[in-house]
Write a protein that holds these residues in place. Structure first.
Motif, mmCIF file in Angstrom:
data_model
loop_
_atom_site.group_PDB
_atom_site.id
_atom_site.type_symbol
_atom_site.label_atom_id
_atom_site.label_comp_id
_atom_site.label_asym_id
_atom_site.label_seq_id
_atom_site.Cartn_x
_atom_site.Cartn_y
_atom_site.Cartn_z
ATOM 1 N N TYR A 1 0.845 -1.376 -0.046
ATOM 2 C CA TYR A 1 0.077 0.028 -0.004
ATOM 3 C C TYR A 1 0.808 0.994 -0.051
ATOM 4 C CZ TYR A 1 -3.156 -3.562 1.486
ATOM 5 O OH TYR A 1 -3.891 -4.720 1.476
ATOM 6 N N ASP A 2 1.962 1.354 0.749
ATOM 7 C CA ASP A 2 2.855 2.349 0.810
ATOM 8 C C ASP A 2 3.247 2.769 -0.448
ATOM 9 O OD1 ASP A 2 1.964 2.137 3.418
ATOM 10 O OD2 ASP A 2 4.137 1.314 4.170
ATOM 11 N N ARG A 3 3.776 1.497 -1.142
ATOM 12 C CA ARG A 3 4.514 1.821 -2.681
ATOM 13 C C ARG A 3 3.376 2.485 -3.475
ATOM 14 N NH1 ARG A 3 7.735 -2.535 -6.148
ATOM 15 N NH2 ARG A 3 8.628 -1.188 -7.468
ATOM 16 N N TYR A 4 2.132 1.999 -3.467
ATOM 17 C CA TYR A 4 0.907 2.402 -4.137
ATOM 18 C C TYR A 4 0.769 3.746 -3.877
ATOM 19 C CZ TYR A 4 -3.529 3.119 -6.149
ATOM 20 O OH TYR A 4 -4.585 3.819 -7.049
ATOM 21 N N GLU A 5 0.921 4.249 -2.823
ATOM 22 C CA GLU A 5 0.580 5.728 -2.398
ATOM 23 C C GLU A 5 1.723 6.421 -2.904
ATOM 24 O OE1 GLU A 5 -1.711 7.578 -0.718
ATOM 25 O OE2 GLU A 5 -2.930 5.901 -1.146
ATOM 26 N N GLN A 6 2.621 6.085 -2.788
ATOM 27 C CA GLN A 6 3.859 6.851 -3.234
ATOM 28 C C GLN A 6 3.584 7.059 -5.188
ATOM 29 O OE1 GLN A 6 7.658 5.080 -2.712
ATOM 30 N NE2 GLN A 6 7.545 5.336 -0.512
ATOM 31 N N LEU A 7 3.097 6.211 -5.703
ATOM 32 C CA LEU A 7 2.950 6.096 -7.303
ATOM 33 C C LEU A 7 1.579 6.974 -7.228
ATOM 34 C CD1 LEU A 7 2.952 3.781 -9.965
ATOM 35 C CD2 LEU A 7 0.932 4.547 -9.336
ATOM 36 N N ALA A 8 0.864 6.783 -6.546
ATOM 37 C CA ALA A 8 -0.530 7.748 -6.485
ATOM 38 C C ALA A 8 -0.038 9.155 -6.389
ATOM 39 C CB ALA A 8 -1.618 7.369 -5.544
ATOM 40 N N GLY A 9 0.855 9.486 -5.561
ATOM 41 C CA GLY A 9 1.221 10.764 -5.478
ATOM 42 C C GLY A 9 2.012 11.444 -6.771
ATOM 43 N N GLN A 10 2.792 10.638 -7.290
ATOM 44 C CA GLN A 10 3.259 11.070 -8.648
ATOM 45 C C GLN A 10 2.248 11.191 -9.708
ATOM 46 O OE1 GLN A 10 6.013 7.870 -9.816
ATOM 47 N NE2 GLN A 10 6.838 7.803 -7.542
ATOM 48 N N ILE A 11 1.041 10.342 -9.861
ATOM 49 C CA ILE A 11 0.097 10.518 -10.641
ATOM 50 C C ILE A 11 -0.546 11.764 -10.414
ATOM 51 C CG2 ILE A 11 -2.332 9.755 -11.151
ATOM 52 C CD1 ILE A 11 -1.088 7.007 -10.885
ATOM 53 N N ASP A 12 -0.989 12.023 -9.174
ATOM 54 C CA ASP A 12 -1.521 13.417 -8.667
ATOM 55 C C ASP A 12 -0.747 14.606 -9.132
ATOM 56 O OD1 ASP A 12 -3.807 12.730 -7.413
ATOM 57 O OD2 ASP A 12 -3.089 12.850 -5.440
ATOM 58 N N LYS A 13 0.631 14.447 -9.135
ATOM 59 C CA LYS A 13 1.677 15.631 -9.467
ATOM 60 C C LYS A 13 1.438 15.822 -10.910
ATOM 61 C CE LYS A 13 6.273 17.472 -9.179
ATOM 62 N NZ LYS A 13 7.563 17.112 -8.731
ATOM 63 N N ALA A 14 1.306 14.561 -11.752
ATOM 64 C CA ALA A 14 1.232 14.588 -13.235
ATOM 65 C C ALA A 14 -0.357 15.270 -13.676
ATOM 66 C CB ALA A 14 1.329 13.291 -13.944
ATOM 67 N N LEU A 15 -1.369 15.045 -12.887
ATOM 68 C CA LEU A 15 -2.535 15.609 -13.058
ATOM 69 C C LEU A 15 -2.826 16.880 -12.926
ATOM 70 C CD1 LEU A 15 -4.676 12.455 -11.951
ATOM 71 C CD2 LEU A 15 -4.231 13.162 -14.284
ATOM 72 N N ARG A 16 -2.041 17.330 -11.732
ATOM 73 C CA ARG A 16 -1.966 18.924 -11.449
ATOM 74 C C ARG A 16 -1.283 19.522 -12.745
ATOM 75 N NH1 ARG A 16 -0.910 17.000 -6.244
ATOM 76 N NH2 ARG A 16 1.302 17.654 -6.458
ATOM 77 N N PHE A 17 -0.464 18.927 -13.325
ATOM 78 C CA PHE A 17 0.515 19.583 -14.076
ATOM 79 C C PHE A 17 -0.327 19.883 -15.625
ATOM 80 C CE2 PHE A 17 3.039 19.225 -18.188
ATOM 81 C CZ PHE A 17 3.656 20.458 -18.066
ATOM 82 N N MET A 18 -1.336 18.568 -15.766
ATOM 83 C CA MET A 18 -2.143 18.649 -16.914
ATOM 84 C C MET A 18 -3.209 19.424 -16.686
ATOM 85 S SD MET A 18 -2.548 14.496 -17.542
ATOM 86 C CE MET A 18 -3.954 14.731 -18.577
ATOM 87 N N ASP A 19 -3.655 19.742 -15.621
ATOM 88 C CA ASP A 19 -4.784 20.659 -15.004
ATOM 89 C C ASP A 19 -4.243 22.268 -15.447
ATOM 90 O OD1 ASP A 19 -7.423 21.580 -14.278
ATOM 91 O OD2 ASP A 19 -6.653 22.047 -12.360
ATOM 92 N N ALA A 20 -3.257 22.302 -14.924
ATOM 93 C CA ALA A 20 -2.531 23.760 -15.167
ATOM 94 C C ALA A 20 -2.548 24.171 -16.653
ATOM 95 C CB ALA A 20 -1.363 24.021 -14.383
ATOM 96 N N CYS A 21 -2.161 23.207 -17.508
ATOM 97 C CA CYS A 21 -2.167 23.389 -18.923
ATOM 98 C C CYS A 21 -3.559 23.361 -19.640
ATOM 99 C CB CYS A 21 -1.260 22.165 -19.561
ATOM 100 S SG CYS A 21 0.431 22.202 -19.106
ATOM 101 N N GLY A 22 -4.376 23.082 -18.851
ATOM 102 C CA GLY A 22 -5.957 23.292 -19.196
ATOM 103 C C GLY A 22 -6.383 22.086 -19.934
ATOM 104 N N ALA A 23 -5.869 20.855 -19.533
ATOM 105 C CA ALA A 23 -6.036 19.430 -19.918
ATOM 106 C C ALA A 23 -7.610 19.316 -19.914
ATOM 107 C CB ALA A 23 -5.463 18.465 -19.565
#
Length: 464
Positions: free
Chosen positions: A215-237
């Motif tokens: 679960y801990d490893r999954y949470e780390q990956l989820a954090g990376q996905i969150d970061k990528a999604l925030r970047f996409m959101d900032a780009c108007g995706a």
């Protein structure tokens, strides 16, 4: 009553399916051939009555959904996608609850997120559900304390309790299999199109489970996905594409009375679809070239899988291709190998080479579960997690050496914290098997073990 693959192109003929007997007569040809693993129904009139009711019931899936899946599997065979197929060894009526179905879907979504992010590949999400209510067995009977009764063949045939009444094959169970599958598909559609599967909920999918390394490893990956999604959101995706997912239902086409009764004709093309599920497979015990199962599935348009164990030869594989995929249609045929960790590196290369050299276009998928079953010293049927991982590694090694495509993973798993498979970061030992051993047939990976397996596969795909 049906699940539509969200995002799949709509097809006008999806709903143009006929339950009329006209044109379906040829499907009954399987009844004239050798058949194995079929129950002996004690009342033929009762079987015929249930068959007739199923024949006129609404289809569980539609032609357009099946056609889209065939295209997706063709992409997997080319290395442009990856099939993730998981679920119960055998579904039960009692456990087909909203919570348990949600947990299975959630686990598959989590595994798909790990694979997609780690390997940068689209993942075809498929559940062993909404039809997996029967299992082949090694014996027709079971004896306890001098009493011999029919073996338990799954809730679609008889009951698990060791009594004459429970073990009597009951064709009415085929109708309950249909209604329970319909309810499961309704939940599948609700969960995968109603926001639950939104990738922005990637953290929420982990809530409610116990803590641990997986679960801990999954949470780390989820954090990376969150970061990528925030970047996409900032780009108007536009996030509409990640709000819903395609999710397909699959099961072993074992009970041919059920499969025939749920077959329908696409009135636009005149082709026959088995509308009990999107993807159907033939087991290691039922893949006889002159047998009923191969005959039946050769006549339907669904993408078909075939389990190949360590005894399978190149000739077996090529003859199966000729019977099930004579036109060599991309996406039509999937070979699901179940060799065992000790044999996969020796047995798989010749099969893959022989099929490749014959020019066939099949998708190769690994089933690392069925070839690694053992009996623990305390009597529990189980598997070692290390063996499962080793078979997966061997599968990828063989394809890497041959320059061929590892197209998918087929596994028995649950979204619950059961203790049925030895090992993993939860360090399940033989004594722990007694804590939450819930399967009625084969042992399944629990939620944390499933996540661990997903990270291994993601790494293997990334290196391929």
């Amino acid at each position: 009553m049906t699940v539509h693959s969200p995002g799949a192109p709509a097809r006008a003929h999806e709903f143009a399916l006929s339950s009329s007997n006209a044109g379906l007569e040829a499907l009954s040809s399987w009844r004239e051939l050798p058949r194995v693993q079929q129950p002996t129904w004690p009342d033929e009139q009762e079987r015929a009555r249930v068959f007739s009711e199923l024949r006129t019931a609404p289809p569980l899936v539609f032609a357009g959904e099946v056609d889209v899946l065939r295209e997706r599997l063709a992409a997997a065979a080319r290395g442009e996608a990856f099939l993730l197929q998981g679920g119960d060894c055998a579904e039960t009526f009692a456990d087909s609850t909203a919570d348990r179905i949600r947990n299975k879907i959630r686990t598959i979504l989590q595994m798909a997120a790990v694979l997609t992010y780690g390997a940068s590949l689209p993942v075809i999400k498929m559940g062993r559900m909404a039809g997996q209510f029967a299992k082949p067995r090694s014996s027709d009977t079971e004896t306890r304390d001098g009493l011999t009764l029919p073996t338990y063949r799954g809730d679609g045939v008889n009951g698990f309790a060791f009594t004459e009444e429970a073990r009597r094959p009951d064709p009415e169970r085929l109708w309950r299999m249909y209604t329970t599958s319909a309810q499961t598909l309704n939940l599948l559609r609700a969960f995968t199109s109603g926001g639950f599967a939104d990738l922005r909920e990637v953290h929420a999918w982990n809530k409610g489970f116990i803590s641990g390394p997986g679960y801990d490893r999954y949470e780390q990956l989820a954090g990376q996905i969150d970061k990528a999604l925030r970047f996409m959101d900032a780009c108007g995706a536009d996030f509409d594409a990640i709000r819903v997912v395609e999710f397909y239902a699959a099961h072993e086409a074992l009970l041919l009375d059920y499969e025939e009764a749920l077959s329908r004709i696409d009135s636009r093309t005149g082709e026959i679809y088995d509308c009990s599920g999107h993807f159907l497979w033939i087991g290691e015990r039922t893949r006889q070239l002159d047998g009923a199962h191969v005959e039946f599935l050769s006549q339907v348009r669904n993408p078909i899988g075939v389990k190949l164990g360590p005894s399978a030869t190149v000739d077996d594989a090529l003859r199966l291709i000729d019977r099930l995929d004579p036109d060599r249609e991309p996406g039509r045929l999937t070979f699901i190998t179940r060799m065992g960790a000790e044999r996969i590196r020796d047995r798989l290369p010749a099969l893959v080479e022989g099929v490749r050299d014959a020019g066939a276009q099949v998708a190769w998928v690994t089933d690392p579960m069925h070839g690694n079953t053992i009996t623990a010293s305390n009597g529990y049927k189980t598997r070692r997690f290390t063996d499962i991982l080793d078979e997966v590694r061997g599968f990828f090694e063989v394809h890497r050496e041959l320059g061929t495509v590892p197209a998918g993973l087929h596994m028995e798993m649950t979204g619950d914290d059961v203790t049925e498979v030895l090992g993993g970061t939860g360090e399940i030992d033989e004594a722990a098997l007694e804590q939450r051993y819930e399967t009625l047939v084969d042992p399944r990976l629990n939620h944390q073990q499933s996540l661990e397996l997903a990270f291994l596969v993601a790494e293997a795909l990334d290196q391929h």
